[in-house]
Design a protein around this motif. Structure first.
Motif, short mmCIF file in Angstrom:
data_model
loop_
_atom_site.label_atom_id
_atom_site.label_comp_id
_atom_site.label_asym_id
_atom_site.label_seq_id
_atom_site.Cartn_x
_atom_site.Cartn_y
_atom_site.Cartn_z
N GLY A 178 65.15 -1.94 14.07
CA GLY A 178 66.18 -2.38 14.99
C GLY A 178 67.54 -1.88 14.51
O GLY A 178 67.81 -1.88 13.30
N VAL A 179 68.38 -1.45 15.44
CA VAL A 179 69.70 -0.94 15.07
C VAL A 179 70.74 -1.63 15.95
O VAL A 179 70.62 -1.67 17.17
CB VAL A 179 69.79 0.59 15.25
CG1 VAL A 179 71.14 1.10 14.79
CG2 VAL A 179 68.66 1.29 14.50
N ILE A 180 71.77 -2.15 15.29
CA ILE A 180 72.83 -2.86 16.00
C ILE A 180 74.16 -2.52 15.33
O ILE A 180 74.21 -2.19 14.14
CB ILE A 180 72.56 -4.39 15.99
CG1 ILE A 180 73.54 -5.13 16.90
CG2 ILE A 180 72.54 -4.93 14.58
CD1 ILE A 180 73.13 -6.58 17.17
N THR A 183 80.06 3.52 21.88
CA THR A 183 79.40 4.42 22.82
C THR A 183 78.07 4.86 22.23
O THR A 183 78.04 5.45 21.14
CB THR A 183 80.28 5.66 23.09
OG1 THR A 183 81.55 5.22 23.59
CG2 THR A 183 79.63 6.57 24.10
N PRO A 184 76.97 4.60 22.92
CA PRO A 184 75.66 5.01 22.39
C PRO A 184 75.55 6.53 22.22
O PRO A 184 76.11 7.30 23.01
CB PRO A 184 74.67 4.53 23.46
CG PRO A 184 75.38 3.47 24.21
CD PRO A 184 76.83 3.87 24.19
N SER A 228 74.59 -3.03 24.02
CA SER A 228 73.43 -2.18 23.80
C SER A 228 73.06 -2.21 22.33
O SER A 228 73.90 -2.51 21.48
CB SER A 228 73.67 -0.74 24.28
OG SER A 228 74.73 -0.14 23.56
N VAL A 229 71.80 -1.97 22.06
CA VAL A 229 71.26 -1.89 20.70
C VAL A 229 70.32 -0.70 20.67
O VAL A 229 70.17 0.01 21.68
CB VAL A 229 70.53 -3.19 20.28
CG1 VAL A 229 71.49 -4.36 20.22
CG2 VAL A 229 69.36 -3.49 21.20
N GLY A 230 69.66 -0.48 19.57
CA GLY A 230 68.75 0.65 19.49
C GLY A 230 67.51 0.35 18.68
O GLY A 230 67.44 -0.64 17.95
N ILE A 231 66.54 1.23 18.84
CA ILE A 231 65.31 1.19 18.06
C ILE A 231 65.08 2.59 17.50
O ILE A 231 65.12 3.57 18.24
CB ILE A 231 64.09 0.82 18.93
CG1 ILE A 231 64.26 -0.56 19.57
CG2 ILE A 231 62.80 0.91 18.11
CD1 ILE A 231 64.04 -1.74 18.65
N LEU A 232 64.88 2.67 16.19
CA LEU A 232 64.43 3.90 15.56
C LEU A 232 62.93 3.75 15.33
O LEU A 232 62.48 2.69 14.86
CB LEU A 232 65.12 4.14 14.22
CG LEU A 232 66.60 4.50 14.25
CD1 LEU A 232 67.13 4.64 12.81
CD2 LEU A 232 66.86 5.76 15.03
N SER A 281 62.67 9.11 15.63
CA SER A 281 63.26 9.22 16.96
C SER A 281 64.01 7.94 17.28
O SER A 281 63.76 6.88 16.67
CB SER A 281 62.20 9.51 18.03
OG SER A 281 61.27 8.45 18.07
N GLY A 282 64.90 8.01 18.24
CA GLY A 282 65.70 6.84 18.60
C GLY A 282 65.63 6.53 20.07
O GLY A 282 65.36 7.40 20.90
N GLU A 283 65.90 5.27 20.38
CA GLU A 283 65.95 4.80 21.77
C GLU A 283 67.11 3.82 21.90
O GLU A 283 67.26 2.91 21.08
CB GLU A 283 64.64 4.11 22.13
CG GLU A 283 64.62 3.48 23.51
CD GLU A 283 63.38 2.66 23.78
OE1 GLU A 283 63.24 2.19 24.92
OE2 GLU A 283 62.55 2.46 22.86
N ILE A 284 67.94 4.01 22.91
CA ILE A 284 69.04 3.10 23.21
C ILE A 284 68.53 2.08 24.23
O ILE A 284 67.91 2.45 25.23
CB ILE A 284 70.26 3.85 23.80
CG1 ILE A 284 70.74 4.96 22.85
CG2 ILE A 284 71.38 2.88 24.15
CD1 ILE A 284 71.27 4.51 21.52
#
Length: 153
Positions: A4-6, A114-115, A136-140, A147-150
């Protein structure tokens, strides 16, 4: 493996929406990376059931800012992930923070709200955006690569 990325929570204490991330969007992550502007360290209590690696940001309260380093490298399943908040203008920020790391597979940063999710010279540049404001947050994901997802909340 999922991470998880925040970034840019800008809170003085955990909110219900922040705490809900661990049971929803971050339910199957092994680790959470926080790219700064936590504001107060108590905010990280929202993720108490997860391992958290965090860095300081320019808006962190003075007494809490010193508790975290400005940069870190997390090694996860052989991948080196640079973690930094960032500084100054959004224009040119990736060039500036890119110089802060060597020999990394990804750089996670914040500051701009900004993502971003793209490759620069073989390094994944990933900014989850801001939890505050646009939300917004992200998942690596690490499997055959990184890979990443916003995720817009």
């Amino acid at each position: 493996m999922k991470i998880g990325v925040i970034s840019d929570t800008h809170m003085s204490e955990p909110s219900r929406k922040l705490s809900e991330l661990t049971s929803r969007v971050f339910s199957d992550v092994t680790l959470i990376l926080h790219a700064g502007d936590i504001t107060r360290m108590g905010v990280l209590e929202a993720f108490s059931d997860k391992k958290v690696i965090a860095v300081s940001g320019n808006m962190d309260q003075h007494d809490d800012a010193g508790a975290l380093p400005a940069t870190r490298i997390a090694t996860v399943e052989g991948y080196r992930i640079g973690l930094i908040h960032g500084w100054g203008s959004a224009r040119g920020i990736e060039d500036r923070i890119f110089q802060s790391f060597s020999d990394v597979n990804a750089i996670v940063y914040g500051h701009t709200h900004t993502p971003a999710n793209h490759w620069k010279d073989g390094v994944l540049m990933f900014n989850p955006g801001a939890f505050s404001g646009h939300r917004s947050v992200g998942i690596l994901t690490i499997d055959e690569g990184i890979s990443g997802e916003i995720i817009t909340l």
